[in-house]
Design an enzyme around this catalytic site. Structure first.
Site, short mmCIF file in Angstrom:
data_model
loop_
_atom_site.label_atom_id
_atom_site.label_comp_id
_atom_site.label_asym_id
_atom_site.label_seq_id
_atom_site.Cartn_x
_atom_site.Cartn_y
_atom_site.Cartn_z
N TYR A 261 -1.03 -0.70 10.43
CA TYR A 261 -1.48 -1.22 9.01
C TYR A 261 -0.32 -0.68 8.05
O TYR A 261 0.06 -1.46 7.39
CB TYR A 261 -2.81 -0.25 8.59
CG TYR A 261 -3.32 -0.54 7.13
CD1 TYR A 261 -3.70 -1.82 6.76
CD2 TYR A 261 -3.01 0.38 6.18
CE1 TYR A 261 -4.21 -2.22 5.38
CE2 TYR A 261 -2.95 -0.03 4.78
CZ TYR A 261 -3.73 -1.06 4.37
OH TYR A 261 -4.11 -1.40 3.07
N SER B 247 1.05 -1.22 0.19
CA SER B 247 -0.03 0.14 0.00
C SER B 247 1.00 1.21 -0.01
O SER B 247 1.87 1.09 0.65
CB SER B 247 -0.81 0.04 1.33
OG SER B 247 -1.52 1.12 1.25
P1 NAP Z 1 -11.67 -6.18 0.59
O1 NAP Z 1 -12.58 -5.83 -0.82
O2 NAP Z 1 -12.09 -6.07 1.96
O3 NAP Z 1 -11.01 -7.76 0.16
C1 NAP Z 1 -10.10 -8.35 1.22
C2 NAP Z 1 -10.14 -9.69 0.93
O4 NAP Z 1 -9.29 -10.23 2.00
C3 NAP Z 1 -11.45 -10.47 1.09
O5 NAP Z 1 -11.56 -11.41 -0.19
C4 NAP Z 1 -11.30 -11.25 2.39
O6 NAP Z 1 -12.12 -12.33 2.26
C5 NAP Z 1 -9.92 -11.45 2.30
N1 NAP Z 1 -9.47 -11.70 3.75
C6 NAP Z 1 -9.70 -10.97 4.85
N2 NAP Z 1 -9.48 -11.44 6.27
C7 NAP Z 1 -8.98 -12.58 5.70
C8 NAP Z 1 -8.43 -13.63 6.42
N3 NAP Z 1 -8.40 -13.73 7.94
N4 NAP Z 1 -8.23 -14.82 5.91
C9 NAP Z 1 -8.45 -15.03 4.51
N5 NAP Z 1 -8.86 -13.91 3.86
C10 NAP Z 1 -9.05 -12.92 4.41
O7 NAP Z 1 -10.45 -4.97 0.51
P2 NAP Z 1 -9.28 -4.98 -0.61
O8 NAP Z 1 -9.16 -3.42 -1.02
O9 NAP Z 1 -9.68 -5.69 -2.11
O10 NAP Z 1 -8.00 -5.23 -0.25
C11 NAP Z 1 -7.13 -6.39 -0.92
C12 NAP Z 1 -5.58 -5.89 -0.39
O11 NAP Z 1 -5.44 -4.64 -0.92
C13 NAP Z 1 -5.44 -5.90 1.19
O12 NAP Z 1 -4.28 -6.52 1.32
C14 NAP Z 1 -5.27 -4.39 1.27
O13 NAP Z 1 -4.45 -3.88 2.45
C15 NAP Z 1 -4.70 -3.76 0.05
N6 NAP Z 1 -5.08 -2.36 -0.28
C16 NAP Z 1 -6.18 -1.94 -0.56
C17 NAP Z 1 -6.46 -0.48 -0.80
C18 NAP Z 1 -7.69 0.02 -0.99
O14 NAP Z 1 -7.60 1.15 -1.02
N7 NAP Z 1 -8.92 -0.90 -1.15
C19 NAP Z 1 -5.39 0.19 -1.10
C20 NAP Z 1 -4.05 -0.39 -0.58
C21 NAP Z 1 -3.82 -1.61 -0.50
P3 NAP Z 1 -13.14 -12.91 3.18
O15 NAP Z 1 -13.69 -12.11 3.95
O16 NAP Z 1 -14.00 -14.04 2.52
O17 NAP Z 1 -12.02 -13.91 3.93
#
Ligand code: NAP
Length: 263
Positions: A157, A144
């Site tokens: 985070y 990130s």
């Molecule tokens: P999201 O829509 O909330 O997706 C998160 C994913 O992680 C879901 O598929 C969730 O699946 C899974 N997950 C969460 N806890 C888990 C656990 N304990 N075991 C297994 N799977 C788990 O969020 P996203 O934005 O797509 O995030 C994906 C990645 O991008 C993350 O690493 C986040 O830090 C990073 N990121 C996001 C942003 C942003 O602005 N969106 C920016 C920078 C980085 P289940 O709930 O089904 O387990």
């Protein structure tokens, strides 16, 4: 920039039930890669898997695992270690605890470190062993941009994401001679469920749509980037940061304290 190695083999994508992980699964399936999708929510994961099977014809397996739980993590690790088909790992699953660290539940912070840092470490190293043996493979770690601006976000985070960048940089050095690629992706704010309702209060000029973010990250991968920052207009800015860091390197460990610390 290194010469990009073509992607090959099946892709294991963690956090493939929502957001960024769903789009990675979609794009990799459309490039012809069979998939192993990992997350906790069985119904959402099955829906993604079924859609991609129908739309792309690739083989899609699902693995229900809570990566904060040791037994589940070790099961995925074992699969990565033993499954010779896997050529791509997308370490994407992550959570964000926001707000003041001192006000946060310490158990929630610990779980975040487990999911954002410990799990991707173990999974990357398990995959890497197979990739080394097969002299090919691609590891993608979703970090990130908050790692670069820790003053502005929950530091646990941001720290977990800074860790992933450091880990990726060191791992690329270790794996390059074996023909294994590593990429750390640093998304800025991206419209996914991780934000909850707060997404509506973000300045819209800072918020990228998830399809655009993942397509840019894959373009960066295709161009052979180790670090991809999808929204950064000029990659020279990152290069300048790297150059400043490496400029200090010869003086970071010396046998004498700096003059300003001598009494
Ligand atoms: P999201 O829509 O909330 O997706 C998160 C994913 O992680 C879901 O598929 C969730 O699946 C899974 N997950 C969460 N806890 C888990 C656990 N304990 N075991 C297994 N799977 C788990 O969020 P996203 O934005 O797509 O995030 C994906 C990645 O991008 C993350 O690493 C986040 O830090 C990073 N990121 C996001 C942003 C942003 O602005 N969106 C920016 C920078 C980085 P289940 O709930 O089904 O387990």
């Amino acid at each position: 920039m290194s010469t990009p190695t073509p992607l090959s083999g099946a892709a294991l994508v963690t956090g493939a039930s929502s957001g960024i992980g769903v789009v990675y699964a979609d794009r990799l399936a459309r490039r012809g890669h069979d998939l192993i999708l990992v997350a906790r929510d069985r119904s959402r994961l099955d829906a993604v898997a079924q859609r991609l099977r129908e739309q792309t014809g690739v083989t899609v397996e699902t693995v229900i695992a809570d990566l904060s739980k040791r037994a589940d993590l070790l099961a995925v690790e074992t699969q990565l270690h033993g499954d010779q088909r896997i050529g791509i790992l997308v370490n994407n699953a992550g959570i964000a605890v926001t707000g003041a660290m001192t006000a946060a539940d310490p158990d929630a912070l610990e779980a975040m470190l487990q999911i954002n840092a410990v799990a991707p470490t173990r999974l990357a190293l398990a995959a890497a062993k197979g990739f080394i043996a097969r002299k090919a493979g691609t590891l993608i770690n979703i970090a990130s941009v908050t790692a670069l601006i820790p003053e502005r976000f929950n530091g646990v985070y941001s720290g977990s994401k800074a860790y992933l960048i450091t880990f990726s940089q060191a791992l690329q050095e270790e794996l390059r001679p074996h023909g294994v690629r590593v990429q750390a992706v640093l998304p800025g704010a991206t419209r996914t469920a991780i934000w909850g309702a707060a997404v509506d209060h973000l300045p819209q000029e800072m918020l990228m749509e998830v399809d655009e973010m993942v397509d840019a990250a894959l373009a960066g991968l295709d161009q052979g980037e180790l670090i991809t920052i999808p929204s950064l207009p000029d990659p020279a800015d990152w290069d300048a940061l790297t150059a400043a860091r490496l400029h200090m390197a010869p003086r970071l460990s010396l046998n004498k304290a700096a003059a300003r610390y001598q009494r």
